[in-house]
Design a protein around this motif. Structure first.
Motif, short mmCIF file in Angstrom:
data_model
loop_
_atom_site.label_atom_id
_atom_site.label_comp_id
_atom_site.label_asym_id
_atom_site.label_seq_id
_atom_site.Cartn_x
_atom_site.Cartn_y
_atom_site.Cartn_z
N THR A 162 43.04 -11.37 -10.20
CA THR A 162 44.21 -11.52 -11.08
C THR A 162 45.41 -12.01 -10.27
O THR A 162 45.45 -11.85 -9.05
CB THR A 162 44.56 -10.15 -11.70
OG1 THR A 162 44.74 -9.22 -10.61
CG2 THR A 162 43.47 -9.64 -12.61
N ASP A 163 46.38 -12.58 -10.97
CA ASP A 163 47.58 -13.07 -10.28
C ASP A 163 48.44 -11.91 -9.79
O ASP A 163 49.23 -12.06 -8.86
CB ASP A 163 48.43 -13.93 -11.23
CG ASP A 163 47.76 -15.25 -11.52
OD1 ASP A 163 46.85 -15.61 -10.74
OD2 ASP A 163 48.11 -15.90 -12.52
N LEU A 164 48.32 -10.78 -10.48
CA LEU A 164 49.15 -9.63 -10.15
C LEU A 164 48.27 -8.42 -9.84
O LEU A 164 47.32 -8.14 -10.58
CB LEU A 164 50.04 -9.31 -11.37
CG LEU A 164 50.88 -8.05 -11.33
CD1 LEU A 164 51.93 -8.12 -10.22
CD2 LEU A 164 51.57 -7.83 -12.67
N ILE A 165 48.58 -7.74 -8.75
CA ILE A 165 47.83 -6.52 -8.40
C ILE A 165 48.83 -5.38 -8.23
O ILE A 165 49.82 -5.51 -7.50
CB ILE A 165 47.04 -6.69 -7.08
CG1 ILE A 165 46.12 -7.91 -7.15
CG2 ILE A 165 46.21 -5.45 -6.79
CD1 ILE A 165 45.33 -8.16 -5.87
N LEU A 166 48.59 -4.27 -8.94
CA LEU A 166 49.41 -3.07 -8.80
C LEU A 166 48.58 -1.99 -8.11
O LEU A 166 47.45 -1.71 -8.55
CB LEU A 166 49.86 -2.54 -10.17
CG LEU A 166 50.60 -3.51 -11.10
CD1 LEU A 166 51.00 -2.78 -12.39
CD2 LEU A 166 51.84 -4.08 -10.45
#
Ligand SMILES: Nc1ncnc2c1ncn2[C@@H]1O[C@H](COP(=O)(O)OP(=O)(O)OP(=O)(O)O)[C@@H](O)[C@H]1O
Length: 332
Positions: A162-166
């Motif tokens: 994914t473009d964003l990782i939390l």
């Protein structure tokens, strides 16, 4: 600066059933290619913010947007293709194998029957390689240590691509070399792949070194945002962790126990590397370090061996270790 990927506007977070507002007025932005560390004392609101940003918890007010689109308008499947989340809580995965868990990261991409294509296999391979978890691939999850499990959860998130990782406290169970390695890997990912990564952590030192920006909660739920160095220089960093008995030493970037300084004053000079550790020992023992003191210590190397020359009341003595020096000081 790249386009913001994740933004919040006037966001309030908390627990309505308990009538508990944890923080409010949060207007934040996380850009592609950025590594942001979310810091703050226990109970400040890091996990609450993480869960709200991931859509697991409803905001009390305000909005969260992913690439300009409100989170509430994004389907669960689409969200899973764009954002991955690694929570701190231990998830019971029973007897699943590591390779199966990492492959699950591809679930949002594999369609109805979950058949893995060559691209899916390549992403899984890449995730195992990046996290150095190939050697664990055939192990079952309950056979892993906490630190290994944490690294494998990151591998699953990387396979999700994914473009964003939390990541909520991804280094909590790791030993020091693995904590450094995890931070290095996350930073490298933002640089090489343009992913945006937000991680909450209590690793202040590593966060100061690795993050592009900090989101820094204080104990009252106020959030300061900025480059790590700016937050140190403005005093926001010290203030967030303000507690009696220790202070943030800006010259070394570390938290230090407040010295008692109830012992006599000493003057210290000599070799820089010896001075650092001698100073630490003297402070711990309560000696005040002053340029005008009668007691003087000169630290130096003699034929590669550390030496401390201690002079007081016309008498000079030589110590060959810090503990010997402390004994001399405590008995004269
Ligand atoms: N389910 C809940 N209901 C009510 N209050 C909660 C709930 N979960 C957490 N809180 C409270 O919200 C505040 C923020 O908690 P949160 O877990 O977000 O802090 P944190 O910064 O992640 O802390 P830590 O560093 O200890 O993990 C705390 O005061 C906590 O007691």
């Amino acid at each position: 600066m790249n386009e913001p990927l994740l933004t919040t506007h006037d966001l309030s977070i908390g627990y309505p059933t308990q009538q508990r507002t944890v923080a409010q007025g949060l207007t934040l932005s996380l850009a592609a290619g950025q590594l942001v560390c979310l810091l703050g004392p226990n109970g400040a609101g890091k996990s609450t913010l993480m869960r709200t940003l991931a859509g697991l918890q409803t905001p009390l007010a305000g909005t969260v947007q992913l690439a300009g689109q409100p989170l509430t308008d994004i389907s669960t499947l689409d969200l899973a293709r764009r954002m991955s989340l690694v929570l701190a809580e231990r998830v019971d995965m029973g007897t699943m194998r590591v390779s199966e868990l990492v492959a699950l990261g591809r679930a949002p991409h594999t369609g109805r029957f979950g058949r893995l294509t060559a691209i899916d296999q390549a992403r899984i391979e890449q995730a195992l390689t990046l996290t150095n978890t190939h050697r664990l691939a055939d192990r079952r999850l309950h056979q892993l240590s906490d630190g290994e499990r944490q690294t494998v959860m990151l591998a699953r998130a990387l396979a999700q691509d994914t473009d964003l990782i939390l990541l909520d406290e991804p280094t909590a169970h790791l030993d020091l070399p693995n904590r450094v390695e995890m931070m290095r890997l996350l930073r490298q990912l933002t640089r090489q792949t343009g992913k945006a990564i937000l991680l909450s952590t209590h690793e202040l030192d590593l966060a100061l070194q690795a993050a592009d920006a900090l989101w820094l909660f204080d104990a009252r739920g106020h959030l300061a945002v900025g480059a790590p160095e700016d937050l140190v220089l403005t005093g926001a960093f010290d203030a967030a962790f303000d507690k009696a008995g220790f202070y943030f030493d800006r010259s070394t970037g570390t938290f230090t126990m407040q010295p008692d300084e109830n012992g006599p004053a000493v003057r210290l000079s000599g070799n820089e590397s010896l001075l650092f550790w001698t100073r630490r020992a003297l402070r711990r023992e309560g000696f005040a370090i002053q340029d005008t003191a009668d007691r003087t210590i000169e630290a130096f190397f003699q034929q590669g061996q550390a030496r401390w020359q201690y002079t007081y009341a016309g008498q000079t003595r030589m110590a060959t270790s810090v503990s010997e020096l402390l004994r001399m000081l405590n008995t004269s």
